[in-house]
Design a protein around this motif. Structure first.
Motif, PDB file in Angstrom:
ATOM      1  N   ALA A  51     -13.875  23.853 -52.908  1.00 11.05           N
ATOM      2  CA  ALA A  51     -14.162  24.155 -54.314  1.00 11.05           C
ATOM      3  C   ALA A  51     -14.839  22.973 -55.005  1.00 11.05           C
ATOM      4  N   PHE A  52     -14.700  21.781 -54.437  1.00 12.57           N
ATOM      5  CA  PHE A  52     -15.341  20.603 -55.052  1.00 12.57           C
ATOM      6  C   PHE A  52     -16.856  20.751 -55.058  1.00 12.57           C
ATOM      7  N   VAL A  53     -17.407  21.355 -54.017  1.00 17.07           N
ATOM      8  CA  VAL A  53     -18.855  21.589 -53.988  1.00 17.07           C
ATOM      9  C   VAL A  53     -19.248  22.506 -55.145  1.00 17.07           C
ATOM     10  N   GLY A  54     -18.483  23.559 -55.334  1.00 17.11           N
ATOM     11  CA  GLY A  54     -18.749  24.466 -56.456  1.00 17.11           C
ATOM     12  C   GLY A  54     -18.662  23.755 -57.792  1.00 17.11           C
ATOM     13  N   ALA A  55     -17.687  22.873 -57.916  1.00 20.43           N
ATOM     14  CA  ALA A  55     -17.538  22.124 -59.167  1.00 20.43           C
ATOM     15  C   ALA A  55     -18.738  21.209 -59.392  1.00 20.43           C
ATOM     16  N   MET A  56     -19.239  20.600 -58.319  1.00 17.39           N
ATOM     17  CA  MET A  56     -20.437  19.750 -58.451  1.00 17.39           C
ATOM     18  C   MET A  56     -21.627  20.589 -58.911  1.00 17.39           C
ATOM     19  N   LEU A  57     -21.802  21.765 -58.309  1.00 19.16           N
ATOM     20  CA  LEU A  57     -22.963  22.599 -58.627  1.00 19.16           C
ATOM     21  C   LEU A  57     -22.923  23.092 -60.070  1.00 19.16           C
ATOM     22  N   ALA A  58     -21.707  23.187 -60.624  1.00 15.64           N
ATOM     23  CA  ALA A  58     -21.549  23.702 -61.988  1.00 15.64           C
ATOM     24  C   ALA A  58     -21.604  22.606 -63.033  1.00 15.64           C
ATOM     25  N   ALA A  59     -21.725  21.338 -62.613  1.00 17.37           N
ATOM     26  CA  ALA A  59     -21.476  20.217 -63.516  1.00 17.37           C
ATOM     27  C   ALA A  59     -22.693  19.811 -64.333  1.00 17.37           C
ATOM     28  N   ALA A  60     -23.346  20.770 -64.973  1.00 20.17           N
ATOM     29  CA  ALA A  60     -24.492  20.452 -65.841  1.00 20.17           C
ATOM     30  C   ALA A  60     -24.043  19.488 -66.933  1.00 20.17           C
ATOM     31  N   GLY A  61     -24.814  18.441 -67.137  1.00 23.36           N
ATOM     32  CA  GLY A  61     -24.475  17.443 -68.150  1.00 23.36           C
ATOM     33  C   GLY A  61     -23.649  16.298 -67.572  1.00 23.36           C
ATOM     34  N   LEU A  62     -22.898  16.583 -66.517  1.00 27.39           N
ATOM     35  CA  LEU A  62     -22.096  15.529 -65.874  1.00 27.39           C
ATOM     36  C   LEU A  62     -22.851  14.931 -64.692  1.00 27.39           C
ATOM     37  N   ILE A  63     -23.499  15.801 -63.933  1.00 28.59           N
ATOM     38  CA  ILE A  63     -24.352  15.363 -62.822  1.00 28.59           C
ATOM     39  C   ILE A  63     -25.783  15.728 -63.208  1.00 28.59           C
ATOM     40  N   ASP A  64     -26.721  14.797 -63.010  1.00 27.58           N
ATOM     41  CA  ASP A  64     -28.096  15.045 -63.451  1.00 27.58           C
ATOM     42  C   ASP A  64     -28.955  15.702 -62.387  1.00 27.58           C
ATOM     43  N   LEU A  65     -28.592  15.497 -61.117  1.00 24.99           N
ATOM     44  CA  LEU A  65     -29.426  15.994 -60.023  1.00 24.99           C
ATOM     45  C   LEU A  65     -28.563  16.189 -58.789  1.00 24.99           C
ATOM     46  N   ILE A  66     -28.761  17.306 -58.114  1.00 21.17           N
ATOM     47  CA  ILE A  66     -28.091  17.550 -56.832  1.00 21.17           C
ATOM     48  C   ILE A  66     -29.136  17.423 -55.725  1.00 21.17           C
ATOM     49  N   VAL A  67     -28.799  16.666 -54.695  1.00 19.99           N
ATOM     50  CA  VAL A  67     -29.643  16.586 -53.502  1.00 19.99           C
ATOM     51  C   VAL A  67     -28.830  17.113 -52.328  1.00 19.99           C
ATOM     52  N   PRO A  68     -29.157  18.304 -51.846  1.00 24.19           N
ATOM     53  CA  PRO A  68     -28.462  18.822 -50.669  1.00 24.19           C
ATOM     54  C   PRO A  68     -29.210  18.400 -49.415  1.00 24.19           C
ATOM     55  N   ARG A  69     -28.491  18.158 -48.361  1.00 22.07           N
ATOM     56  CA  ARG A  69     -29.144  17.785 -47.111  1.00 22.07           C
ATOM     57  C   ARG A  69     -28.387  18.449 -45.980  1.00 22.07           C
ATOM     58  N   GLY A  70     -29.095  19.337 -45.286  1.00 21.79           N
ATOM     59  CA  GLY A  70     -28.433  20.037 -44.192  1.00 21.79           C
ATOM     60  C   GLY A  70     -29.227  21.261 -43.818  1.00 21.79           C
ATOM     61  N   GLY A  71     -28.575  22.225 -43.202  1.00 20.06           N
ATOM     62  CA  GLY A  71     -29.252  23.426 -42.735  1.00 20.06           C
ATOM     63  C   GLY A  71     -29.617  24.349 -43.887  1.00 20.06           C
ATOM     64  N   LYS A  72     -30.386  25.375 -43.517  1.00 21.29           N
ATOM     65  CA  LYS A  72     -30.889  26.311 -44.512  1.00 21.29           C
ATOM     66  C   LYS A  72     -29.753  26.994 -45.270  1.00 21.29           C
ATOM     67  N   GLY A  73     -28.657  27.272 -44.577  1.00 22.58           N
ATOM     68  CA  GLY A  73     -27.529  27.939 -45.224  1.00 22.58           C
ATOM     69  C   GLY A  73     -26.976  27.108 -46.364  1.00 22.58           C
ATOM     70  N   LEU A  74     -26.716  25.841 -46.081  1.00 17.51           N
ATOM     71  CA  LEU A  74     -26.201  24.946 -47.115  1.00 17.51           C
ATOM     72  C   LEU A  74     -27.183  24.848 -48.278  1.00 17.51           C
ATOM     73  N   VAL A  75     -28.455  24.606 -47.960  1.00 18.27           N
ATOM     74  CA  VAL A  75     -29.429  24.333 -49.017  1.00 18.27           C
ATOM     75  C   VAL A  75     -29.666  25.574 -49.879  1.00 18.27           C
ATOM     76  N   THR A  76     -29.764  26.743 -49.255  1.00 20.14           N
ATOM     77  CA  THR A  76     -30.008  27.943 -50.073  1.00 20.14           C
ATOM     78  C   THR A  76     -28.789  28.250 -50.936  1.00 20.14           C
ATOM     79  N   ARG A  77     -27.575  27.982 -50.427  1.00 17.77           N
ATOM     80  CA  ARG A  77     -26.394  28.195 -51.272  1.00 17.77           C
ATOM     81  C   ARG A  77     -26.470  27.278 -52.484  1.00 17.77           C
ATOM     82  N   VAL A  78     -26.800  26.017 -52.245  1.00 20.27           N
ATOM     83  CA  VAL A  78     -26.880  25.054 -53.344  1.00 20.27           C
ATOM     84  C   VAL A  78     -27.931  25.491 -54.354  1.00 20.27           C
ATOM     85  N   MET A  79     -29.117  25.885 -53.847  1.00 18.21           N
ATOM     86  CA  MET A  79     -30.190  26.303 -54.761  1.00 18.21           C
ATOM     87  C   MET A  79     -29.785  27.532 -55.564  1.00 18.21           C
TER      88      MET A  79
END
Lengths: 422, 422
Positions: free
Chosen positions: A191-219
């Motif tokens: 759930a921490f990944v989800g919290a990071m992805l939702a953290a507008a204003g707290l985190i300015d930029l997300i950089v995902p690095r990994g396979g297509k599955g991970l990156v498309t989920r993040v995007m």
């Protein structure tokens, strides 16, 4: 939201607020302090190598049974890999400081001097899979560019990441910089990944690095801006006016040097005028290197034992020793194929005809277009950036390799002598 | 999703796909074609002024009763305002073409020439309120920067926007450019805005323009990158070493030239050392211009008839003839106040002390920092951009005024002579 997610969100918020405070200090840290932190972290990696390797063995033991050989290889650290991480930190220390560069400067008719100055982005969230070395590499690039970073590696590698992080923290302390500038996720909860992805204003930029599955989920899920590429479906186009020997050398390298990297060519486009003479040679070269093929009917009319390609094959990023092959009717046809099937990553044309090269390069929407060069050159190191945190194929902020300069934003400093606006 | 939303989403998708196809042609259109389209659209605005004014009267009549005077003024077109729109298109035509600029170029040791080239972003979604002129202004900037645009103005102004759009379409036709490059929302349904915000992959960038309510909704809901500022809570800091006369001229301009623009100063910070002598003069100047005050206890100890400020007052973007006043203990205290209450838009310091100015400018996270100049200079025209589509306070892609250059992204062109990667 359930209780675990609530608790995880609180943990993320605590981490992000500490990161924000540290980011302020880091943004204004002079270059020597940042370089000292990197050098001290490299020394700590070497000194603590036994602890890091032990943590890694514990990660491997815990994951035993559920690992594919490739996954196990990515997760495994060796003394040589720890040394490579330490060297990597020292190499980043040696790179120029991207912060404070004057990107542009001009004077207005009223005498105002306007200066565009590079500054760190702020707080970066790095989400990656189970390569422990990404912990050191990404932290180094964020630190050098003056950004705080929250690192969330694959759950199978958390002990290794923790041991590596301890070395980075030691480096920050040694340089008098705030430890909260580099943090690892305080929990293995997904759930921490989800919290990071939702953290507008707290985190300015997300950089995902990994396979297509991970990156498309993040995007798909992120409410925070993302710099990434979901895939690298790269094309090499052998034009009618290609030098045959150059086409053979470039294609063999673009496909087979390392078939698994995002800049590897996945599809060969070849002009109908040269396919009868050249395609058999290209196929023989690649076959000798162990490559298999998925080919269009016109290509199979020339080399009949190629496997037939489905439409889906042309939309597939093989990341493997397989090449899709399509015979095309010139530059416009090649561009139309790339627009339909490509991922706007990297495409190359091989030709001696400058006008054709210009038409091809100008017609691309991809982050990188190449003329008479291997698509595998799409890499921060090869571009001269020293190192990269990833490759971006979006339309905003940065495209292509993302290095120290791309981890900066800018601000304006306007210097007057009492001007007021009319 | 209900049936109306489904239908609206389909309409957006149709519009966005047509825009994408048009964007390809526009990205590669030579400068003369784009300038011809703008000139022809300006001519059409003049020729069709009666139709436009009639459409505007119909908008005004339909909204009658529900309009505040300020809203009615924003919505109203006059012959002079139509002429100003036409002139605006001609001014954008006269600006340099931002597309194709070589932003950087270098050669690698292996001989590869790497070139970073400006290119349009792609498809832009413009969401604005009921100023009909934004239809022409935003379309012109998008067209000149080679971007297709989908314009969604306030529902009260749709007839006016439609009449203006007809002139832009006429301009595109006259220049042989695809009409779908500039589109207005095909429906007045508010769900269309939601469909635009959700259109990741179809729309590359959303630019909202309007009040804080509109912009924060867009920022909160968008799945597409957004360039915007939610508010401009700008500060002017009068330092201990300020020239008193300059401080008086700058503050009067920064606050009262146009109190309603985002670059207007909302809070005066003044050093405790100069407040006793200078604050009464600053207050008297502003009072003479009709300004009211919300002041901290230390300021009220100097000028007792100032109204007391609540903490909320310091967090308020007045956009009106009201100034928050805070006495501070030097640069660090001023920066701490700005970090706590500011919106990272524009802040100014007035001082003759270069070291203090440097400390202030380097300590800011804001998009724009000014030294001895009015915060009202935060404007694309004043920066020399010719025109602006808005002001951005985010951390990515562009900060400060967003003009033609900021409406571009870049790509790389890598030119080799047969290089392969080792």
């Amino acid at each position: 939201m359930n209780a675990i997610a609530d608790e995880t969100t609180r943990q993320l918020e605590t981490a992000a607020r500490a990161a924000r405070a540290a980011a302020g200090a880091l943004a204004r840290a002079p270059r020597p302090a940042k370089d000292r932190a990197l050098a001290a972290a490299a020394a700590a990696l070497r000194a603590r190598a036994p602890e890091i390797l032990a943590a890694n063995e514990a990660d491997l033991a815990a994951a035993e049974g559920s690992l594919t050989p490739a996954f196990r290889d990515r997760l495994t650290l060796t003394p040589a890999r720890v040394e490579a991480m330490a060297k990597g930190l020292e190499e980043v220390a040696a790179l120029p400081d991207p912060v404070g560069r004057v990107l542009a400067e001009w004077t207005r008719p009223n005498g105002l001097l306007i200066r565009r100055v590079a500054q760190p982005i702020g707080v970066i969230g790095m989400i990656y899979e189970s390569r422990p070395n990404v912990t050191a590499d990404a932290a180094a690039l964020c630190l050098k560019s003056g950004n705080a970073v929250i690192l969330r590696g694959g759950s199978e590698s958390l002990r290794s990441a923790g041991a590596i992080h301890a070395c980075l923290a030691e480096g920050l302390r040694a340089a008098g910089l705030p430890e909260a500038a580099v943090q690892v996720a305080p929990t293995a909860d997904r759930a921490f990944v989800g919290a990071m992805l939702a953290a507008a204003g707290l985190i300015d930029l997300i950089v995902p690095r990994g396979g297509k599955g991970l990156v498309t989920r993040v995007m798909r899920e992120a409410r925070v801006p993302v710099l990434a590429h979901a895939e690298g479906l790269c094309h090499t186009y052998v034009h009618a006016a290609a030098d045959p020997g150059m086409a053979r050398r470039i294609l063999a390298n673009a496909k087979m040097r390392r078939p698994g990297i995002c800049g590897a060519t996945e599809t060969l486009l070849i002009d109908v005028a040269v396919a009868p003479a050249l395609l058999p040679l290209l196929v023989a070269d690649l076959r000798a290197l162990g490559c298999d093929f998925r080919a269009c009917p016109r290509a199979r009319a020339i080399v009949p034992d190629l496997k037939p390609a489905t439409e889906q094959d042309f939309a597939t990023e093989w990341l493997d020793a397989i090449l899709s092959v399509k015979v095309v009717d010139g530059v416009a046809d090649a561009l139309a194929h790339i627009r339909r099937f490509g991922s706007e990553h990297t495409e190359a044309i091989v030709t001696e005809d400058a006008a054709a090269a210009r038409e091809f390069l100008d017609g691309l929407d991809s982050a990188v277009g190449m003329w008479n060069a291997s698509t595998q050159f799409c890499d921060g190191g090869e571009f001269g950036f020293g190192a990269e945190i990833g490759i971006a194929t979006g339309r905003l902020h940065a495209r292509g390799p993302v290095g120290l300069e791309q981890l900066c934003t800018y601000r304006y400093q306007v210097i007057g002598t009492g001007q007021v606006r009319a």
